[in-house]
Design an enzyme around this catalytic site. Structure first.
Site, PDB file in Angstrom:
ATOM      1  CG  ASP A  26      22.053 -95.991 -91.874  1.00 21.10           C
ATOM      2  OD1 ASP A  26      22.301 -94.897 -92.439  1.00 21.10           O
ATOM      3  OD2 ASP A  26      20.895 -96.439 -91.763  1.00 21.10           O
TER       4      ASP A  26
HETATM    5  C1  BGC Z   1      19.396 -93.718 -93.520  1.00 26.28           C
HETATM    6  C2  BGC Z   1      20.138 -94.264 -94.725  1.00 26.28           C
HETATM    7  C3  BGC Z   1      20.725 -93.129 -95.519  1.00 26.28           C
HETATM    8  C4  BGC Z   1      21.614 -92.296 -94.613  1.00 26.28           C
HETATM    9  C5  BGC Z   1      22.259 -91.125 -95.309  1.00 26.28           C
HETATM   10  C6  BGC Z   1      20.243 -92.764 -92.725  1.00 26.28           C
HETATM   11  O1  BGC Z   1      19.494 -92.137 -91.732  1.00 26.28           O
HETATM   12  O2  BGC Z   1      18.978 -94.795 -92.707  1.00 26.28           O
HETATM   13  O3  BGC Z   1      19.281 -95.041 -95.516  1.00 26.28           O
HETATM   14  O4  BGC Z   1      21.422 -93.626 -96.621  1.00 26.28           O
HETATM   15  O5  BGC Z   1      20.842 -91.789 -93.537  1.00 26.28           O
HETATM   16  O6  BGC Z   1      21.317 -90.169 -95.650  1.00 26.28           O
END
Ligand code: BGC
Length: 825
Positions: free
Chosen positions: A242
């Site tokens: 993530d």
């Molecule tokens: C989120 C993810 C997301 C990523 C990129 C993170 O803060 O938890 O679900 O894909 O950001 O935007």
């Protein structure tokens, strides 16, 4: 329908072999530094291209309901489908697959190779901030919808990262929280959707979560990633962190993390090569990760000499039509007294529509799932188009948003970038007051090195006369001018939150007010001083010029809506949450509808017995007046065509197709899990196996609306149920007057259970259509796993023999037919 009109490379096993050979050959040509570099984001959304081995740059993008692309701005629009919970409410994996294909089409259009979706964490507590982004409280339903979705996206040759693996079921302290989950609930609930999707849809990627599970960060979880995901389930895709979750070079690479996002400053790249040279990490671990990344690239067609899995894209999908169809299929009619819906001819002659969200529709949830659609069909726009002229009135009634939002209706804005001397160096278009430039996505001619300030400037033509508020959102120093006069200058400093994405969610703040006349243009300007970002891991410009129209007296607004409702044949009230209530980045603290919306519903319902309430929220809210109104429709966050779909459903053009994927409690205190704030960094999943409907049944508590519940526009008779060891055969007849769709749900209830289990659980379902009077039969598989528990001592699945009642049901509590099944251990 699966696989229709698709060209995948012939003889898949042979193509797999050729791809694998190409991957090995490419890997063999890379030195350690290049391999380490490939595993680190080169910017916010991409990995580096390596032309020397014929490798293109892999592009990732959110997310579940639309493909944002590498630019996150309203001038690069995306089709916005209904929220994932709405998709799950259709209980139809084939429909989810069609949604996936549309998203693949969008991804290709935007040059995206891997979609950061689907989100398959569970609805453990209704407080979860990303509840709207997850499918269901039930692991089987979640796995089935997620499987359809991943198949659909990958049908189009685009990869997925199923997320967030695992235990990210709430948002509070998500970067650090340790989700403490015992082996049985971990396996039987939280891992179950991931396992089902990996087994049935073979996703090309997975995203490991920010949080820890049982003491270890998920980005470093050797047991869950290396042993369970890859070992037991045979996952052969890429494990992507993530965003900013990768925190330890050795911990991550040894824990099976392949890609550290975003970049360029990450724990991979040079630090990883260094760790290998220092003997802390075997080079074979780097090779394994590179192989996974190259395989992903090969699958999406980015590695020369390796055949892409899909060589010809599936037939084109009409995004707007699909968004409308999906929205209607996800709408759940939870109450319909005396056949109030669909509206009969007499009831639709004069309709009084009220609620701020009927005009300013809330079509999606906040956070990384946000996309900018080309258009939004609000309930007001949808109903106006569907009804004869003069049939509809609209009054605001109650406005739940007390806070300013990015300047939008009435504003014509652009962003002017200047250097330190004040000279203009570039301009960007701005469809709203929100500036969101991530990484090097800056206006032409502008760089971080040269840009000193950004001015959001243009004109505003007010819709209403009165006191207008202007404000800012974002961190940094600002100067605001309205009508040519400086009205505020100051700075917004970071709060105490540890979440680096705070700037996305930072508090909107009113900075100045001005009395303006409707229709009279006024100049507005917000100047932002660009801070020095050279030391930051990620450079981005994120701030907004905000606006809030004149506030009217709340009682007066309600009185206006009541007066209109009294004159009408039918009253339709739309109630909603706001972005400050439901979003990524934080959890809710209660389930109340904000503002005076409950008062509005009660007052309108007292004035008109034909009151239909439309609930425009992503997750459950308390509806204390639910027995006082004629009909209630849950539309979730319905996507860009939501208002058109709502009109279709109200007027009977389409059935409300949804069934609840999650229980709606009568009051918050009845929810099985009411605590999402960790204590000393730990969030204990104390309820064990009992979340959702399992918990209500155990506690003997009746919810407002139970899991699986939802009414259509026709009636069904359940005629027969035959059960074998691995399937239930159910015959139903449409006994109503129109064609309709039914979701047949099969639950298992063990009789005299020898082990601790829920009293009953969903084992299978089918969504089917029949003409008026027609009888149809469906065979619903009973998967072996439905009879198994995770044996903690043996560390394996164990079938539990005994007697089971098999129920063919219309909801969790509405069994129409039952049969008994004896199962051997
Ligand atoms: C989120 C993810 C997301 C990523 C990129 C993170 O803060 O938890 O679900 O894909 O950001 O935007």
């Amino acid at each position: 329908m699966a696989g229709d009109a698709l060209t995948t490379t012939p003889q898949a096993p042979r193509a797999d072999r050729i791809r694998e050979d190409a991957v090995d050959a490419a890997l063999g040509k890379l030195d350690l530094d290049t391999k380490a570099r490939l595993l680190a984001g080169q910017d916010m959304w991409t990995l580096p291209a390596l032309p020397e081995i014929g490798l293109g740059s892999l592009v990732f993008s959110d997310g579940p309901i639309g493909v944002r692309g590498v630019r996150w701005t309203a001038d690069d629009p995306s089709v916005a489908l209904p929220s994932p919970t709405a998709l799950a409410a259709a209980w139809d994996p084939a429909l989810a697959r069609r949604a996936g294909r549309l998203l693949a089409q969008e991804a290709r259009r935007k040059g995206v190779h891997v979609l950061l979706a689907p989100t398959v964490n569970l609805h453990r507590s209704p407080l979860g901030g990303r509840h709207f982004e997850c499918y269901s409280e039930d692991p089987y339903l979640t796995g089935a919808i997620g499987t359809g979705y991943v198949q659909g996206v990958q049908d189009g040759g685009v990869g997925t990262t199923v997320k967030h693996f695992v235990g990210n079921d709430a948002e509070t302290d998500r970067f650090t929280v340790d989700s403490v989950i015992a082996p049985r609930p971990l396996r039987e609930l939280y891992l179950a959707p991931f396992e089902a999707i990996v087994t049935n849809a073979h996703p090309w990627g997975i995203m490991t979560a920010y949080n820890k599970v049982n003491g270890s960060f998920m980005s470093e979880h050797r047991y869950l990633v290396n042993e369970v995901l890859r070992g037991e389930w045979g996952f052969d895709g890429a494990n992507v962190s993530d965003w900013m979750a990768a925190r330890s070079t050795t911990g991550d690479i040894l824990g099976g993390l392949d890609v550290a996002m975003p970049g360029p400053q990450t724990v991979y790249g040079p630090p990883l090569a260094e760790a290998v040279r220092a003997g802390e990490v075997p080079e074979s671990a780097v090779d394994d990760a590179v192989r996974n990344v190259l395989r992903l690239a090969a699958r999406v067609g980015l590695l020369e000499g390796a055949p892409a899995v899909v060589t010809t894209a599936p037939a084109a999908v009409d995004g707007h039509a699909l968004a409308r169809e999906l929205a209607a299929r996800g709408i759940v009619l939870v109450r319909n007294e005396n056949g109030a819906l669909p509206l009969a001819t007499g009831q639709r002659a004069r309709i009084a529509l009220s609620g701020a969200a009927a005009r300013d529709a809330r079509i999606l949830g906040g956070g990384s799932a946000t996309v900018f659609p080309e258009r939004i069909v609000s309930p007001l726009v949808g109903l106006t188009a569907a009804l004869p002229q003069g049939a509809l009135t609209f009054s605001v009634g109650a406005d739940p948003s007390e806070e300013p939002t990015p300047a939008d209706a009435g504003f014509e804005l652009r962003a002017v970038c200047r250097d330190a001397s004040g000279a203009v160096i570039g301009e960007g278009s701005l469809p709203s007051g929100q500036v969101q430039w991530i990484g090097d996505d800056l206006p032409a001619g502008v760089t971080y090195a040269t840009m000193a300030s950004i001015e959001v400037t243009g004109t505003f033509v007010p819709r209403e006369s009165g006191e207008h508020a202007f404000g800012t959102r974002g961190l940094g120093a600002f100067a605001l001018a309205v009508g040519g006069a400086a009205v505020w200058e100051g700075a917004q400093l970071p709060g105490s939150e540890a979440d680096p994405f705070e700037a996305f969610f930072g508090a909107p703040t009113v900075r100045a007010r001005a009395v303006l006349a409707a229709g009279e243009p006024v100049e507005v300007s917000l100047t932002y001083q660009v801070p020095d970002m050279s030391a930051l891991p990620l450079r981005a410009i994120m701030f907004s010029l905000l606006h809030l129209g004149p506030r009217r007296d709340a009682d007066e607004l309600i009185a206006e809506a009541v007066a209109a409702a009294r004159e009408a044949d039918t009253a339709v009230v739309v109630v909603a949450t706001t972005e400050r209530v439901e979003s990524e980045g934080f959890d809710r603290t209660d389930l109340e509808l904000p503002g005076r919306q409950n008062d509005l519903v009660r007052a309108v319902a007292a004035a008109n017995p034909n009151t239909v309430v439309v609930i425009n929220t992503g997750s459950p809210v308390e509806l204390p007046w639910r027995d006082e109104v004629a009909a209630i429709l849950l539309t979730w966050f319905p996507g860009q065509e939501g208002g058109a779909a709502l009109a279709d459903v109200l007027l009977g053009e389409r059935e409300p197709g949804g069934r609840l994927p999650t229980t709606w409690p009568a009051v918050f205190a009845d929810a099985p899990v009411t605590e999402v704030v960790p204590g000393e960094g730990r969030l204990e999943y104390r309820e064990g196996l009992h979340i959702g409907y399992r918990a209500y049944e155990k506690a003997g508590v009746s919810p407002a609306f139970c899991f699986g519940h939802g009414l259509g526009y026709t009636d069904w008779a359940y005629e027969s149920l035959e059960v074998t060891a691995d399937a239930a055969r159910v015959r139903i007849r449409n006994t109503g007057a129109r064609r309709g769709r039914e979701v047949v749900q099969v639950y298992l209830a063990p009789v005299g259970d020898p082990v601790e289990r829920p009293a009953s659980w969903l084992a299978g379902f089918a969504s089917l259509e029949a003409e008026a009077g027609e009888s149809v039969e469906v065979e619903i598989a009973l998967p072996a796993r439905a009879f198994e528990i995770w044996d903690e001592e043996a560390g394996a699945w164990r079938r539990v023999g005994g007697t089971y009642e098999v129920r063919a049901s219309r909801s969790h509590v509405d069994a129409r037919l039952t049969a008994t099944l004896e199962v051997g251990a």
